[in-house]
Design a protein around this motif. Structure first.
Motif, mmCIF file in Angstrom:
data_model
loop_
_atom_site.group_PDB
_atom_site.id
_atom_site.type_symbol
_atom_site.label_atom_id
_atom_site.label_comp_id
_atom_site.label_asym_id
_atom_site.label_seq_id
_atom_site.Cartn_x
_atom_site.Cartn_y
_atom_site.Cartn_z
ATOM 1 N N LEU A 31 -11.588 -0.762 -10.561
ATOM 2 C CA LEU A 31 -10.709 -0.546 -11.727
ATOM 3 C C LEU A 31 -9.948 0.963 -11.234
ATOM 4 O O LEU A 31 -10.668 1.901 -10.810
ATOM 5 C CB LEU A 31 -11.412 -0.004 -13.077
ATOM 6 N N LEU A 32 -8.723 0.770 -11.183
ATOM 7 C CA LEU A 32 -7.719 1.652 -10.562
ATOM 8 C C LEU A 32 -6.642 2.142 -11.604
ATOM 9 O O LEU A 32 -5.479 1.896 -11.420
ATOM 10 C CB LEU A 32 -7.081 1.358 -8.970
ATOM 11 N N PRO A 33 -6.946 3.187 -12.553
ATOM 12 C CA PRO A 33 -5.992 3.471 -13.472
ATOM 13 C C PRO A 33 -4.918 4.357 -13.038
ATOM 14 O O PRO A 33 -3.997 4.906 -13.626
ATOM 15 C CB PRO A 33 -6.924 3.866 -14.491
ATOM 16 N N LEU A 34 -5.239 5.258 -12.048
ATOM 17 C CA LEU A 34 -4.494 6.468 -11.534
ATOM 18 C C LEU A 34 -3.900 5.994 -10.280
ATOM 19 O O LEU A 34 -4.561 6.085 -9.145
ATOM 20 C CB LEU A 34 -5.227 7.624 -11.310
ATOM 21 N N ASN A 35 -2.497 5.828 -10.349
ATOM 22 C CA ASN A 35 -2.048 5.211 -8.973
ATOM 23 C C ASN A 35 -0.635 5.874 -8.997
ATOM 24 O O ASN A 35 0.156 5.950 -9.729
ATOM 25 C CB ASN A 35 -1.626 3.713 -9.239
ATOM 26 N N GLY A 36 -0.306 6.509 -7.958
ATOM 27 C CA GLY A 36 0.794 7.324 -7.832
ATOM 28 C C GLY A 36 1.797 6.503 -6.712
ATOM 29 O O GLY A 36 1.263 6.487 -5.314
ATOM 30 N N GLU A 37 2.820 5.856 -6.813
ATOM 31 C CA GLU A 37 3.689 5.300 -5.928
ATOM 32 C C GLU A 37 5.016 5.858 -5.816
ATOM 33 O O GLU A 37 5.689 6.555 -6.645
ATOM 34 C CB GLU A 37 3.897 3.799 -6.376
ATOM 35 N N TYR A 38 5.533 6.241 -4.554
ATOM 36 C CA TYR A 38 6.654 6.661 -4.198
ATOM 37 C C TYR A 38 7.684 5.602 -3.355
ATOM 38 O O TYR A 38 7.282 5.207 -2.324
ATOM 39 C CB TYR A 38 6.326 7.743 -3.290
ATOM 40 N N SER A 176 7.210 1.414 0.321
ATOM 41 C CA SER A 176 6.367 2.095 -0.694
ATOM 42 C C SER A 176 5.533 3.068 0.089
ATOM 43 O O SER A 176 4.598 2.382 0.913
ATOM 44 C CB SER A 176 6.093 0.943 -1.588
ATOM 45 N N LEU A 177 4.944 3.962 -0.673
ATOM 46 C CA LEU A 177 3.581 4.809 -0.263
ATOM 47 C C LEU A 177 2.992 5.003 -1.641
ATOM 48 O O LEU A 177 3.367 5.201 -2.492
ATOM 49 C CB LEU A 177 4.097 6.168 0.216
ATOM 50 N N LEU A 178 1.582 4.544 -1.320
ATOM 51 C CA LEU A 178 0.889 4.349 -2.661
ATOM 52 C C LEU A 178 -0.457 5.239 -2.469
ATOM 53 O O LEU A 178 -1.189 4.755 -1.524
ATOM 54 C CB LEU A 178 0.528 2.917 -3.084
ATOM 55 N N ALA A 179 -0.946 6.040 -3.515
ATOM 56 C CA ALA A 179 -2.296 6.675 -3.447
ATOM 57 C C ALA A 179 -2.828 6.187 -4.790
ATOM 58 O O ALA A 179 -2.246 6.163 -5.732
ATOM 59 C CB ALA A 179 -1.966 8.059 -3.497
ATOM 60 N N ARG A 180 -4.146 5.909 -4.767
ATOM 61 C CA ARG A 180 -4.853 5.237 -5.725
ATOM 62 C C ARG A 180 -6.266 6.132 -6.096
ATOM 63 O O ARG A 180 -6.893 6.566 -5.138
ATOM 64 C CB ARG A 180 -5.396 3.769 -5.824
ATOM 65 N N LEU A 181 -6.555 6.276 -7.376
ATOM 66 C CA LEU A 181 -7.735 6.780 -7.720
ATOM 67 C C LEU A 181 -8.250 6.080 -8.715
ATOM 68 O O LEU A 181 -7.766 5.682 -9.707
ATOM 69 C CB LEU A 181 -7.593 8.206 -8.096
#
Length: 185
Positions: A31-38, A176-181
């Motif tokens: 489950l990945l609710p925190l996603n920051g994409e640029y 795209s660059l994507l960081a997930r938590l």
């Protein structure tokens, strides 16, 4: 030539051992609710502007393979009180990722995705009349590469780079660059 043969041998045995590991490994829920994409796209004046979609992802992992369903969306508002344009962009996609190299708690992966996107543009003239145009669902796809790790046994952290292509994307494909938590259990 020997170096190339050595790398191919290591990769082959790595995939064979991962296939054996996958048969015995249990399913894990992601489950990945925190996603920051640029990501970048061109606007109507052909200037490059950045977009930061909000996204949610959920999926499962078994052994070295992960499958994720992802929802992403962003909105853009331009204009003034005389003429304004509101654009809404939504994406629905499935991503399949495969670990190709693993260390103790860090996995390097590559993957691909397939899905659909929809854009809705509302034009308002002088605050009274408005017209809405929608693209309908359009096919999109992409490829990714990145790194993931489990921190404190259940906290999932990943970083990835993507190339995403769609019919009306400009530029096509988009980087795209994507960081997930999130969590994995």
């Amino acid at each position: 030539m020997k170096f190339l043969f050595g790398i191919m041998t290591v990769l082959f045995f790595g995939f064979v051992s991962k296939a054996a590991e996958q048969k015995t490994s249990p399913w894990h829920v992601n489950l990945l609710p925190l996603n920051g994409e640029y990501r970048y796209e061109r606007d109507s004046s052909q200037q490059t502007v950045d977009r930061s979609p909000i996204s949610l992802a959920a999926g499962a992992r078994k052994g070295t393979s992960t499958i994720l369903f992802e929802y992403s969306a962003f909105t853009e508002k331009t204009g003034n009180s005389t003429l304004s344009i509101d654009r809404s962009h939504q994406e629905y996609s499935f991503w399949l990722k495969e670990n190709f190299m693993s260390f103790e708690s860090v996995d390097f992966f590559i993957g691909g995705g397939l899905g659909a996107y929809e854009e809705k543009v509302t034009t308002t003239l002088a605050g009274s009349g408005s017209a809405t145009d929608t693209s309908g669902l359009q096919i999109m796809g992409g490829t990714c590469a990145g790194v993931r790790t489990l921190v404190f046994r259940y906290v999932l952290l990943s970083f990835e780079g993507r190339l995403i292509a769609g019919k009306s994307f400009d530029p096509n494909p988009q980087v795209s660059l994507l960081a997930r938590l999130g969590v994995e259990f």
